[in-house]
Design a protein around this motif. Structure first.
Motif, PDB file in Angstrom:
ATOM      1  N   LYS A  91       0.841  -1.203   0.000  1.00 17.59           N
ATOM      2  CA  LYS A  91       0.000   0.000   0.000  1.00 17.59           C
ATOM      3  C   LYS A  91       0.873   1.249   0.000  1.00 17.59           C
ATOM      4  CE  LYS A  91      -3.918  -2.102   2.261  1.00 17.59           C
ATOM      5  NZ  LYS A  91      -3.872  -3.191   3.129  1.00 17.59           N
ATOM      6  N   VAL A  92       0.299   2.350  -0.489  1.00 13.69           N
ATOM      7  CA  VAL A  92       0.975   3.636  -0.446  1.00 13.69           C
ATOM      8  C   VAL A  92       1.334   3.944   1.010  1.00 13.69           C
ATOM      9  CG1 VAL A  92       0.678   6.121  -0.787  1.00 13.69           C
ATOM     10  CG2 VAL A  92      -0.114   4.520  -2.539  1.00 13.69           C
ATOM     11  N   GLY A  93       2.569   4.392   1.220  1.00 11.90           N
ATOM     12  CA  GLY A  93       3.061   4.701   2.558  1.00 11.90           C
ATOM     13  C   GLY A  93       3.875   3.588   3.175  1.00 11.90           C
ATOM     14  N   LEU A 113      10.264   3.067 -10.702  1.00  6.38           N
ATOM     15  CA  LEU A 113       8.974   2.685 -11.259  1.00  6.38           C
ATOM     16  C   LEU A 113       9.094   1.198 -11.539  1.00  6.38           C
ATOM     17  CD1 LEU A 113       6.720   4.409 -13.810  1.00  6.38           C
ATOM     18  CD2 LEU A 113       7.242   2.003 -14.052  1.00  6.38           C
ATOM     19  N   VAL A 114       8.273   0.406 -10.874  1.00  9.46           N
ATOM     20  CA  VAL A 114       8.314  -1.039 -11.056  1.00  9.46           C
ATOM     21  C   VAL A 114       7.052  -1.442 -11.805  1.00  9.46           C
ATOM     22  CG1 VAL A 114       8.538  -3.292  -9.958  1.00  9.46           C
ATOM     23  CG2 VAL A 114       9.616  -1.274  -8.909  1.00  9.46           C
ATOM     24  N   PHE A 160       4.168  -0.061  -9.363  1.00  8.88           N
ATOM     25  CA  PHE A 160       4.554   0.501  -8.068  1.00  8.88           C
ATOM     26  C   PHE A 160       5.551   1.622  -8.316  1.00  8.88           C
ATOM     27  CE2 PHE A 160       3.702  -4.021  -7.590  1.00  8.88           C
ATOM     28  CZ  PHE A 160       2.786  -4.034  -6.558  1.00  8.88           C
ATOM     29  N   VAL A 161       5.405   2.719  -7.573  1.00  6.95           N
ATOM     30  CA  VAL A 161       6.410   3.772  -7.581  1.00  6.95           C
ATOM     31  C   VAL A 161       6.973   3.843  -6.172  1.00  6.95           C
ATOM     32  CG1 VAL A 161       6.894   6.234  -7.904  1.00  6.95           C
ATOM     33  CG2 VAL A 161       5.313   5.047  -9.465  1.00  6.95           C
ATOM     34  N   VAL A 165       6.791   3.523  -0.634  1.00 10.18           N
ATOM     35  CA  VAL A 165       5.883   3.304  -1.759  1.00 10.18           C
ATOM     36  C   VAL A 165       4.987   4.538  -1.865  1.00 10.18           C
ATOM     37  CG1 VAL A 165       4.054   1.847  -2.679  1.00 10.18           C
ATOM     38  CG2 VAL A 165       5.962   0.809  -1.415  1.00 10.18           C
ATOM     39  N   THR A 166       4.998   5.187  -3.027  1.00 13.03           N
ATOM     40  CA  THR A 166       4.201   6.400  -3.222  1.00 13.03           C
ATOM     41  C   THR A 166       3.035   6.194  -4.188  1.00 13.03           C
ATOM     42  OG1 THR A 166       5.599   7.219  -5.028  1.00 13.03           O
ATOM     43  CG2 THR A 166       6.204   7.876  -2.767  1.00 13.03           C
TER      44      THR A 166
END
Length: 166
Positions: A19-21, A48-49, A132-133, A140-141
């Motif tokens: 998750k983001v964060g 960037l995945v 995913f970034v 994770v953003t």
């Protein structure tokens, strides 16, 4: 966990949903020369995945090409395309298609990435399509688990997230 379908059939994803964060989970995948690649190898860069089921299919091909083009001018950005394809097939595909801004890596040996990021499809031993970034501090953003594995991700949102993480 994200609800994912593959050709409209529900599939089971193994591993932990990211998750983001979250702190980005580490992983070990293989480069085209069979050397190990980990998250730490690109520490200090925005990552960037791009996750694809198989590089030799239409949507996966288009996804990899699009991120190759869109990230060409983004400094301090590392782009990884992860799939279960063998490293030799990935190397052949990249050479035949002039891919220079994306590093293709294979999760075929241990499914380390698939399990760490919750994208390993139990029924097929393929990876679900996802993006995913991860910022330069390993946070994770941006996360997108594409709900239908044969659909395209939201390219614009992913590139915007990369730019915001710079």
């Amino acid at each position: 966990m994200a609800n994912i379908t593959f050709k409209s059939n529900p599939v089971t994803l193994l591993g932990q949903e990211v998750k983001v964060g979250d702190s980005a989970p580490n992983f070990t995948v293989l480069a085209n020369d069979l050397s190990p690649v980990t998250l730490d190898d690109s520490k200090g860069s925005v990552r960037l995945v791009s996750v694809v089921p198989s590089i030799d299919t239409g949507v996966c091909d288009a996804q990899t090409r699009r991120f190759n083009e869109e990230t060409a001018g983004l400094g301090n950005t590392k782009v990884l395309t992860v799939s279960m394809d063998l490293p030799f097939a990935q190397k052949r595909w990249c050479g035949a298609n002039g891919i220079e801004n994306v590093q293709t890596v294979s999760d075929h040996r241990d499914a380390s990435f698939g399990e760490a990021y919750g994208v390993l499809i139990q029924e097929l031993r393929l990876l679900a399509r996802a993006v995913f970034v991860i910022d330069s501090n390993d946070k994770v953003t941006y996360v997108e688990y594409v709900s239908e594995a044969t659909n395209h991700p939201d390219y614009e949102a992913a590139i915007s997230a990369v730019k915001a993480a710079q």
